[in-house]
Design an enzyme around this catalytic site. Structure first.
Site, PDB file in Angstrom:
ATOM      1  N   GLY A   1      14.139   3.878   7.845  1.00 61.14           N
ATOM      2  CA  GLY A   1      12.774   4.313   7.573  1.00 61.14           C
ATOM      3  C   GLY A   1      12.103   3.420   6.549  1.00 61.14           C
ATOM      4  CB  SER A   2       9.868   0.747   6.635  1.00 60.56           C
ATOM      5  OG  SER A   2       9.014   0.936   7.754  1.00 60.56           O
TER       6      SER A   2
ATOM      7  CG  ASP B   1       6.396  18.845   0.689  1.00 59.93           C
ATOM      8  OD1 ASP B   1       5.221  18.484   0.516  1.00 59.93           O
ATOM      9  OD2 ASP B   1       7.371  18.212   0.246  1.00 59.93           O
TER      10      ASP B   1
ATOM     11  CG  HIS C   1     -15.439  -8.243 -18.630  1.00 61.34           C
ATOM     12  ND1 HIS C   1     -14.900  -8.686 -17.440  1.00 61.34           N
ATOM     13  CD2 HIS C   1     -15.481  -9.307 -19.461  1.00 61.34           C
ATOM     14  CE1 HIS C   1     -14.652  -9.973 -17.548  1.00 61.34           C
ATOM     15  NE2 HIS C   1     -14.992 -10.390 -18.767  1.00 61.34           N
TER      16      HIS C   1
END
Length: 632
Positions: free
Chosen positions: A270-271, A412, A548
């Site tokens: 699984g990836s 879930d 910034h």
């Protein structure tokens, strides 16, 4: 909008806050649809209070709301429903259950949470928390091992040397110490969750909970009643058929997080998120990795463009190879001196392709809901592939397609979106439901992240999903991109490898999806997810100001690079610039009147002199005329 503090000093303070909430939130029947943080909220208006703000009306509003929710002298409130032990009982003390419990106490509900294992659930104990500790180690190892990276900063990396005839690398690790770091972090977070619930008075009940009837829950030998019940039992690792897990050489993520061994060669089946993160850990610690993926490409859950870039950075340069389009039909643990055996078959034809022999295999094929033994048959509910069926408000649906009153399922266990923070958001939404406010969670606004080095994050639709939606609904989409190589902060960190991608509608400026691959991508995604949640359009967010130099300017440049948005608003500065300055501005009327009066006062003395002279002249003429008459 009312706000209630989590910190409480005394039971009376809860009552006061609860009452204040009732005044602010229960007013007129006119409702306004607002969305914030992914929740569509029906917020009651304030027109009735504006029309009549007498103390009698305020008291009546308070009494009306307090019949629904009231806090007692105990810190956890008292059950409001007649004959109920609790207002809310939550089965499962994971991240979702914990979030729901804390919000319920804020709302003044008497709350209990049932846990049969340990507080924190999968995320804290066997998932996202300990895995981040291992990934923190792997990130630092990668920096120390990357000699070119260190030299770019002017730092000297010690070359390999020999100590007692043993070759020692510049960067090394203590496996047990790394494992202890992960375990200690999980323990600390678990204690924090437990203490936070205890401090608020949530009753933590130990045992496996099950529903034995409407508004009835059993744990151990005890049966309690609750006005509302939330199922939040989470998930467990999914193990496909034909895979034999021994916990030593064939393992799941539960075992891998203990880091009992670091194998020389490990196959990861699984990836997705789990497989990618563990590949990052294992390769940083020296392992070779082989991915086994059933689909035709690696990282199938990500946007294809982001996936290709991630493969170029996270897979190709590292000691990783892969097999795609194949199933691991049978995996046998190592025993009797033989390595782990993995039989691969073609995903489409099911023909045998080859057999791999590796030191270990990690099964990272996703998660399965933990819903067995919940007693759902007692209330006519049947799971679908193990998931509890729910509607958009997380209310449970029975076998007849009807909503089960007072029963909800989050996280879930319902399979809507298997992420810890999604479970918590669903829990909060349910608590809003049971306290009288209609909330529907916008799952498209919930972000996801993979904590590799660099990180991957996204929210909303992938480009193929967006194009499919556009074709069905008849609108166009546009794509904007910006590179981390143009960001000052990323270049200062020597981490210019990265891309941010925006998918949007040019006809109205709606943000459909944002995908980021690069340094701290998991932190950067939230500006985009919050914009989607609150319905902020590109024509508005592109004028936001970012400090910034920061990585946040990656998103700033991304939104500014979105062109062709119809109906884009002109900024105030631009509007001001489009109007030529007036040559001469007239004074306000009040100011002009003032100046006229001031001039009149200045000439008043002169006027008085002139009047006196006229009067004197008239007197002289009159006197002369009188003398002339007398002389005749």
């Amino acid at each position: 909008m009312a706000s209630i503090s989590l910190s409480i000093s005394s039971p009376s303070s809860i009552t006061a806050r609860s009452n204040r909430t009732s005044i602010n939130s229960s007013t007129s029947s006119n409702s306004i649809n607002l969305r914030f943080c992914g929740l569509r909220r029906e917020v009651l208006g304030f027109s009735s209070l504006k029309q009549s703000c007498s103390s009698t009306n305020i008291r009546s509003v308070r009494q009306q709301y307090s019949t629904k929710i009231s806090a007692s002298s105990s810190s956890n409130g008292s059950a409001n429903g007649k004959g109920f032990d609790y207002d809310l009982v939550i089965i499962g003390a994971g991240v979702g259950g914990h979030g729901a419990a804390l919000h319920a106490v804020e709302k003044g509900l008497k709350t209990a949470i049932i846990e049969g294992d340990v507080v924190g659930g999968t995320c804290v104990n066997r998932g996202c928390v300990p895995s981040k500790a291992l990934l923190a180690v792997s990130g630092r190892m990668r920096e120390l091992q990357n000699e070119q990276h260190m030299k770019a900063f002017g730092l000297r990396v010690m070359d390999n040397c020999f100590v007692a005839s043993v070759k020692v690398s510049a960067a090394s690790y203590d496996r047990q110490a790394v494992a202890d770091h992960a375990n200690n972090l999980a323990s600390k977070i678990r204690n924090n969750l437990t203490n936070s619930m205890k401090a608020l008075g949530v009753d933590i009940l130990t045992g496996y909970g099950s529903v034995v009837g409407p508004q009835k829950v059993k744990y151990g030998d005890t049966v309690i009643t609750a006005k509302n019940i939330i199922i939040a039992t989470g998930s467990v690792p999914f193990v496909p058929k034909g895979v034999e897990v021994d916990g030593k050489t064939v393992i799941t993520s539960d075992h891998a997080l203990k880091l009992e061994t670091v194998p020389d060669w490990i196959a990861i089946v699984g990836s997705g998120y789990i497989g990618l993160e563990f590949s990052d850990v294992y390769t940083a610690l020296g392992s070779e990795v082989t991915f086994i993926e059933a689909l035709d490409q690696l990282m199938p859950g990500f946007d294809p463009e982001i996936g290709k870039l991630a493969q170029r950075v996270l897979i190709n340069p590292r000691k990783i190879d892969y097999h795609v389009g194949v199933f691991a039909s049978k995996i046998t643990p190592a025993k009797d001196g033989k390595p782990v055996q993995i039989e691969l078959i073609d995903a489409k034809t099911k023909e045998h392709k080859e057999t791999l022999e590796v030191d270990a295999a990690l099964i990272a094929t996703g998660r399965a809901p933990f819903t067995k033994g919940l007693g759902l048959e007692n209330i006519n509910v049947e799971t679908q592939r193990g998931f509890v069926p729910v509607d958009e408000r997380m209310q449970v649906i029975d076998m007849d397609g009807k909503l089960v009153p007072n029963l909800y399922c989050i996280g879930d266990a319902n399979g809507t979106l298997m992420l810890a923070h999604a479970a918590s958001a669903q829990g909060i939404s349910v608590v809003e439901q049971v306290t009288g406010r209609d909330h529907v969670l916008n799952h498209l606004s919930i972000p996801a992240a993979c904590f590799t080095h660099p990180e991957i994050s996204f929210v909303g639709y992938t480009e193929p999903q967006a194009r499919e939606k556009a074709q069905k609904e008849g609108f166009e989409i546009s794509i904007a991109k910006t590179s981390f190589k143009a960001n000052t902060k990323a270049l200062a960190e020597n981490e210019g490898e990265g891309l941010a991608k925006l998918i949007y509608r040019p006809d109205n400026g709606e943000i459909l999806g944002v995908h980021i691959f690069g340094m701290h991508a998991a932190d950067l995604i939230h500006e985009a997810s919050n914009a989607i949640a609150m319905g902020t359009r590109i024509q508005d967010i592109k004028y936001a100001v970012h400090a910034h130099p920061t990585l946040s300017e990656v998103l700033d440049e991304l939104f500014k690079s979105a062109h062709g948005v119809q109906g884009a608003k002109t900024s105030r500065v631009e509007k001001k610039a489009t109007h030529p300055p007036k040559e001469k501005e007239s004074l306000p009327a009040s100011s002009a009147n003032f100046h006229r009066k001031e001039i009149m006062w200045q000439f008043l003395p002169v006027l008085l002199v002139l009047l006196n002279l006229i009067a004197l002249w008239r007197y002289l003429i009159s006197s002369v005329l009188n003398l002339f008459k007398l002389s005749q």
